[in-house]
Design a protein around this motif. Structure first.
Motif, PDB file in Angstrom:
ATOM      1  N   LEU A 119      -1.981   2.508  12.236  1.00 12.59           N
ATOM      2  CA  LEU A 119      -0.812   1.897  11.586  1.00 12.59           C
ATOM      3  C   LEU A 119      -0.417   0.601  12.300  1.00 12.59           C
ATOM      4  CD1 LEU A 119       1.433   5.028  10.859  1.00 12.59           C
ATOM      5  CD2 LEU A 119       0.428   3.488   9.172  1.00 12.59           C
ATOM      6  N   ARG A 120      -0.501   0.593  13.615  1.00  7.04           N
ATOM      7  CA  ARG A 120      -0.122  -0.615  14.365  1.00  7.04           C
ATOM      8  C   ARG A 120      -1.093  -1.765  14.099  1.00  7.04           C
ATOM      9  NH1 ARG A 120       0.180   3.200  18.650  1.00  7.04           N
ATOM     10  NH2 ARG A 120       2.311   3.965  18.978  1.00  7.04           N
ATOM     11  N   GLN A 121      -2.322  -1.436  13.692  1.00  7.72           N
ATOM     12  CA  GLN A 121      -3.318  -2.479  13.463  1.00  7.72           C
ATOM     13  C   GLN A 121      -3.250  -3.068  12.050  1.00  7.72           C
ATOM     14  OE1 GLN A 121      -7.054  -0.644  14.366  1.00  7.72           O
ATOM     15  NE2 GLN A 121      -6.542  -0.298  16.505  1.00  7.72           N
ATOM     16  N   THR A 122      -2.276  -2.620  11.277  1.00  6.10           N
ATOM     17  CA  THR A 122      -2.161  -3.153   9.916  1.00  6.10           C
ATOM     18  C   THR A 122      -1.882  -4.655   9.964  1.00  6.10           C
ATOM     19  OG1 THR A 122      -1.263  -1.043   9.141  1.00  6.10           O
ATOM     20  CG2 THR A 122      -0.894  -2.982   7.742  1.00  6.10           C
ATOM     21  N   THR A 137      10.486   0.957   1.488  1.00  5.44           N
ATOM     22  CA  THR A 137       9.739   1.398   2.671  1.00  5.44           C
ATOM     23  C   THR A 137       8.816   2.564   2.335  1.00  5.44           C
ATOM     24  OG1 THR A 137      11.565   0.710   4.091  1.00  5.44           O
ATOM     25  CG2 THR A 137       9.978   2.248   5.031  1.00  5.44           C
ATOM     26  N   PHE A 138       9.321   3.506   1.526  1.00  2.22           N
ATOM     27  CA  PHE A 138       8.493   4.659   1.131  1.00  2.22           C
ATOM     28  C   PHE A 138       7.262   4.196   0.359  1.00  2.22           C
ATOM     29  CE2 PHE A 138       7.336   7.850  -2.061  1.00  2.22           C
ATOM     30  CZ  PHE A 138       7.051   8.931  -1.240  1.00  2.22           C
ATOM     31  N   SER A 139       7.455   3.251  -0.560  1.00  4.30           N
ATOM     32  CA  SER A 139       6.322   2.764  -1.358  1.00  4.30           C
ATOM     33  C   SER A 139       5.330   1.987  -0.504  1.00  4.30           C
ATOM     34  CB  SER A 139       6.830   1.876  -2.490  1.00  4.30           C
ATOM     35  OG  SER A 139       7.612   2.619  -3.390  1.00  4.30           O
ATOM     36  N   ILE A 140       5.845   1.229   0.473  1.00 11.89           N
ATOM     37  CA  ILE A 140       4.943   0.479   1.365  1.00 11.89           C
ATOM     38  C   ILE A 140       4.058   1.434   2.146  1.00 11.89           C
ATOM     39  CG2 ILE A 140       4.885  -0.982   3.418  1.00 11.89           C
ATOM     40  CD1 ILE A 140       7.338  -2.426   2.361  1.00 11.89           C
ATOM     41  N   TYR A 141       4.658   2.532   2.651  1.00 11.76           N
ATOM     42  CA  TYR A 141       3.850   3.509   3.397  1.00 11.76           C
ATOM     43  C   TYR A 141       2.860   4.206   2.472  1.00 11.76           C
ATOM     44  CZ  TYR A 141       5.831   3.423   8.094  1.00 11.76           C
ATOM     45  OH  TYR A 141       6.154   3.054   9.373  1.00 11.76           O
ATOM     46  N   ARG A 142       3.330   4.616   1.293  1.00  6.64           N
ATOM     47  CA  ARG A 142       2.498   5.410   0.396  1.00  6.64           C
ATOM     48  C   ARG A 142       1.364   4.591  -0.220  1.00  6.64           C
ATOM     49  NH1 ARG A 142       2.469   6.554  -5.076  1.00  6.64           N
ATOM     50  NH2 ARG A 142       4.292   5.236  -5.417  1.00  6.64           N
ATOM     51  N   ARG A 143       1.627   3.343  -0.560  1.00  7.08           N
ATOM     52  CA  ARG A 143       0.642   2.569  -1.310  1.00  7.08           C
ATOM     53  C   ARG A 143      -0.171   1.614  -0.438  1.00  7.08           C
ATOM     54  NH1 ARG A 143       3.750   0.352  -6.551  1.00  7.08           N
ATOM     55  NH2 ARG A 143       1.620  -0.353  -7.006  1.00  7.08           N
ATOM     56  N   ILE A 144       0.347   1.263   0.738  1.00  7.13           N
ATOM     57  CA  ILE A 144      -0.353   0.253   1.536  1.00  7.13           C
ATOM     58  C   ILE A 144      -0.664   0.737   2.944  1.00  7.13           C
ATOM     59  CG2 ILE A 144      -0.167  -2.070   2.531  1.00  7.13           C
ATOM     60  CD1 ILE A 144       1.539  -2.810   0.093  1.00  7.13           C
ATOM     61  N   LEU A 146      -0.379   3.723   4.768  1.00  4.40           N
ATOM     62  CA  LEU A 146      -1.135   4.953   5.050  1.00  4.40           C
ATOM     63  C   LEU A 146      -2.579   4.890   4.541  1.00  4.40           C
ATOM     64  CD1 LEU A 146       1.556   7.749   4.559  1.00  4.40           C
ATOM     65  CD2 LEU A 146       0.463   7.012   6.678  1.00  4.40           C
ATOM     66  N   PRO A 147      -2.816   4.459   3.285  1.00  4.86           N
ATOM     67  CA  PRO A 147      -4.229   4.365   2.854  1.00  4.86           C
ATOM     68  C   PRO A 147      -5.042   3.426   3.733  1.00  4.86           C
ATOM     69  CG  PRO A 147      -2.754   4.248   0.959  1.00  4.86           C
ATOM     70  CD  PRO A 147      -1.884   4.151   2.182  1.00  4.86           C
ATOM     71  N   SER A 148      -4.450   2.284   4.099  1.00  4.42           N
ATOM     72  CA  SER A 148      -5.163   1.327   4.939  1.00  4.42           C
ATOM     73  C   SER A 148      -5.421   1.899   6.331  1.00  4.42           C
ATOM     74  CB  SER A 148      -4.337   0.037   5.035  1.00  4.42           C
ATOM     75  OG  SER A 148      -4.955  -0.888   5.891  1.00  4.42           O
ATOM     76  N   ARG A 152      -9.079   2.835   8.385  1.00  8.37           N
ATOM     77  CA  ARG A 152      -9.439   2.306   9.701  1.00  8.37           C
ATOM     78  C   ARG A 152      -9.609   3.410  10.741  1.00  8.37           C
ATOM     79  NH1 ARG A 152      -5.710  -1.533   8.258  1.00  8.37           N
ATOM     80  NH2 ARG A 152      -4.066  -0.398   9.338  1.00  8.37           N
ATOM     81  N   ALA A 153      -8.908   4.541  10.536  1.00 10.02           N
ATOM     82  CA  ALA A 153      -8.950   5.631  11.514  1.00 10.02           C
ATOM     83  C   ALA A 153     -10.164   6.543  11.342  1.00 10.02           C
ATOM     84  CB  ALA A 153      -7.667   6.464  11.413  1.00 10.02           C
TER      85      ALA A 153
END
Length: 236
Positions: A119-122, A137-144, A146-148, A152-153
């Motif tokens: 998450l920090r590397q986004t 904020t919820f949509s940013i986490y859900r759509r961008i 967390l998937p990203s 990477r993880a």
């Protein structure tokens, strides 16, 4: 010489041990992944009331051996009379529940740090683009985010899956008969270490090879855009 007759006779025992190891790994990894997602979000939160407790949890769990954690849950908690008299006691006296709880809590700590690091590397550009669209904020986490971050993880999470699989070998410490305990029983009964431990090593190698292969397939699918593009061989 390898005693193939002993291997053939012990085969059903190994299959049963393999089933136990895989079930223990599957339920532990499933629980740890579900727990680690909200904990990773809390871990990267600027609010210290959210991030500090998660940091303390992951720090303590990663700083102590898994076997000690398993002993503490299975043997240590049984010393408290209030727990023995509570409704939760049937769970905590069950070896399967204690092993699952120890493996899940341990894997949750590592997976939380893996996801938090991702998450920090986004890239900041992704966040700015999302905010410019007016996403919550919820949509940013859900759509961008967390998937990203999960993409990477993947390499690090693949290692965590292998570590959990190997960690199931200590479940025999609380009387669960998994792969390693099966090999030990075969050895004690026949005094044939090559056949007993050689066969279980082959099982672990095949499982590890399969897990690594599955993660590589996921990486090829979801990290395709990060691979360097080959130069165009055609002349200008």
């Amino acid at each position: 010489m390898v005693d193939w007759t002993l291997i053939a006779e012990s085969w059903p025992l190994y299959l049963n041990g393999l089933k136990v190891s895989l079930i223990l790994m599957a339920i532990s990894v499933s629980a740890s992944f579900l727990l680690s997602v909200p904990l990773a979000i809390a871990r990267v939160s600027p609010n210290p009331l959210l991030s500090k407790p998660v940091f303390l949890y992951t720090y303590v769990i990663r700083g102590t051996p898994l076997l000690v954690q398993l002993y503490m849950i299975y043997f240590g908690l049984a010393q408290f009379e209030w727990l023995r008299e509570s409704a939760a006691w049937p769970l905590f006296r069950n070896a399967w529940f204690c092993a699952w709880l120890a493996f899940a809590l341990n894997s949750t700590a590592y997976t939380t740090e893996i996801l938090a690091g991702a998450l920090r590397q986004t890239p900041s550009g992704e966040l700015e683009a999302a905010r410019s669209l007016g996403l919550s904020t919820f949509s940013i986490y859900r759509r961008i985010l967390l998937p990203s971050a999960m993409r990477r993880a993947l390499p690090q999470y693949g290692n965590e899956l292998v570590m959990v699989m190997h960690a199931t070998s200590i479940a025999s410490a609380v009387t669960i008969v998994e792969l390693t305990r099966t090999a030990r029983d075969v050895y004690y009964n026949n005094l044939a270490p090559l056949e007993a431990f050689g066969l279980v090593a082959v099982f672990y190698f095949i499982i590890t090879f399969t897990l690594v292969g599955l993660v590589k397939l996921l990486e090829a699918r979801f990290l395709k855009h990060l691979r360097p593009k080959s130069a165009d061989p055609r002349p200008a």
